[in-house]
Design an enzyme around this catalytic site. Structure first.
Site, PDB file in Angstrom:
ATOM      1  N   ARG A  63       1.232  -1.232  -0.051  1.00  0.00           N
ATOM      2  CA  ARG A  63      -0.112  -0.140   0.232  1.00  0.00           C
ATOM      3  C   ARG A  63       1.007   0.726   0.297  1.00  0.00           C
ATOM      4  O   ARG A  63       0.637   2.046  -0.882  1.00  0.00           O
ATOM      5  CB  ARG A  63      -0.745   0.314   1.208  1.00  0.00           C
ATOM      6  CG  ARG A  63      -2.275  -1.262   1.433  1.00  0.00           C
ATOM      7  CD  ARG A  63      -2.901  -1.134   2.082  1.00  0.00           C
ATOM      8  NE  ARG A  63      -3.990   0.664   2.328  1.00  0.00           N
ATOM      9  CZ  ARG A  63      -4.845   0.754   3.137  1.00  0.00           C
ATOM     10  NH1 ARG A  63      -4.640   0.393   4.029  1.00  0.00           N
ATOM     11  NH2 ARG A  63      -5.136   1.750   3.088  1.00  0.00           N
ATOM     12  N   CYS A  76      -1.439   5.653   9.673  1.00  0.00           N
ATOM     13  CA  CYS A  76      -1.301   3.994   8.439  1.00  0.00           C
ATOM     14  C   CYS A  76      -2.626   4.723   7.745  1.00  0.00           C
ATOM     15  O   CYS A  76      -2.963   5.949   7.590  1.00  0.00           O
ATOM     16  CB  CYS A  76      -2.002   3.500   9.448  1.00  0.00           C
ATOM     17  SG  CYS A  76      -3.482   4.395  10.330  1.00  0.00           S
TER      18      CYS A  76
END
Length: 281
Positions: free
Chosen positions: A178, A236
């Site tokens: 990611r 995050c």
């Protein structure tokens, strides 16, 4: 104060005859990103005395421009903690059923709100050596009143500035793919904040499910340029797994700031820059 409590130590603190001052308020924060709600799992069996708290309603405000899990309204958060029996001065232990990401979010929020006696059960529910119960406790109302601001917090501008600061480090706690922008299963844009370094939260935990030893964690973060005294921030996807990274850093003796809005807030404004690939950018 260490942020982790071993299962054996928790069992001793909850045992009959244990000193009342050492008996913690116990919170069950089971939650999975994209998974089933945690309440049915709690109802099926939990550590005796544990009160369920819901990440989406108790530990976050509704999704919006501030991200998928913005900071909760202090009044709502405080009311949820008081219903669970949380008091000033009494220890609190939080656990969940997975990697302790949701438990770390509760740990961080309580610290942010001014509670200084909060720990996370190392290894989560899987480490608990005793029996589980379906009995739902009805604890006396607690007296905890949040006083936000006890630990450092970043907004988007501060996160961007830290990523550009030669004396600071901004860590991206998401999975490496990611960060690199190879996949993005949740948010609308793939990639990372320019200047941020990849530091997946999953690497904080050993094969046994326990948080790695403080010296291992310190060595991991030192390799990323993080040492005691370094200005450190963590983000995050929505401020949940990043809380676990703040927890791991705290275990290594390093204070870090959380960017609660994280990638879900960053990408809500298309004018914000995005980097891809393995380098900070």
């Amino acid at each position: 104060m260490t942020p982790m409590i071993p299962a054996a130590a928790l069992a001793a603190a909850l045992a009959p005859g244990a000193p009342p001052a050492d008996r913690p308020v116990l919170l069950d924060a089971r939650w999975q990103q994209g998974g089933p709600p945690g309440r049915p799992a709690y109802d099926a069996g939990h550590i005796p005395g544990a009160v369920f708290i819901d990440l989406d309603t108790d530990l976050a405000a509704p999704p919006g421009p501030g991200g998928r899990h913005p900071l909760p309204d202090p009044e709502i958060f405080g009311a949820a903690m008081r219903r669970a029996g949380v008091c000033h001065g009494r220890p609190v232990v939080v656990y969940d059923g997975g990697q302790n990401w949701a438990a770390a979010r509760a740990w961080w929020l309580l610290r942010w709100a001014g509670h200084d006696r909060v720990m996370v059960l190392d290894g989560g529910l899987a480490a608990w050596p005793g029996e589980l119960t379906r009995e739902v406790p009805d604890p006396p109302e607690g007296d905890f009143v949040p006083r936000p601001g006890a630990v450092p917090v970043l907004d988007a501008d501060a996160a961007a500035a830290l990523a550009r600061d030669p004396g600071g480090v901004l860590l991206d706690a998401r999975a490496g793919e990611r960060y690199r922008g190879e996949v993005e299963p949740i948010d609308p844009v793939a990639g990372h904040i320019p200047g941020a370094l990849s530091a997946p939260t999953t690497e904080n935990v050993g094969p046994d499910g326990l948080l790695r030893a403080p010296e291992e964690l310190a060595a991991r973060y030192a390799a990323l340029g993080v040492r005691p005294g370094t200005a450190v921030g963590v983000y995050c996807g929505s401020g949940v797994s990043a809380a676990h990274e703040v927890l791991a850093l705290a275990s290594a003796g390093i204070e870090a700031a959380l960017y609660p809005g994280s990638w879900s807030e960053w990408t809500a404004r298309p004018e914000r820059p995005v980097a891809t690939g393995p380098d900070a950018g």
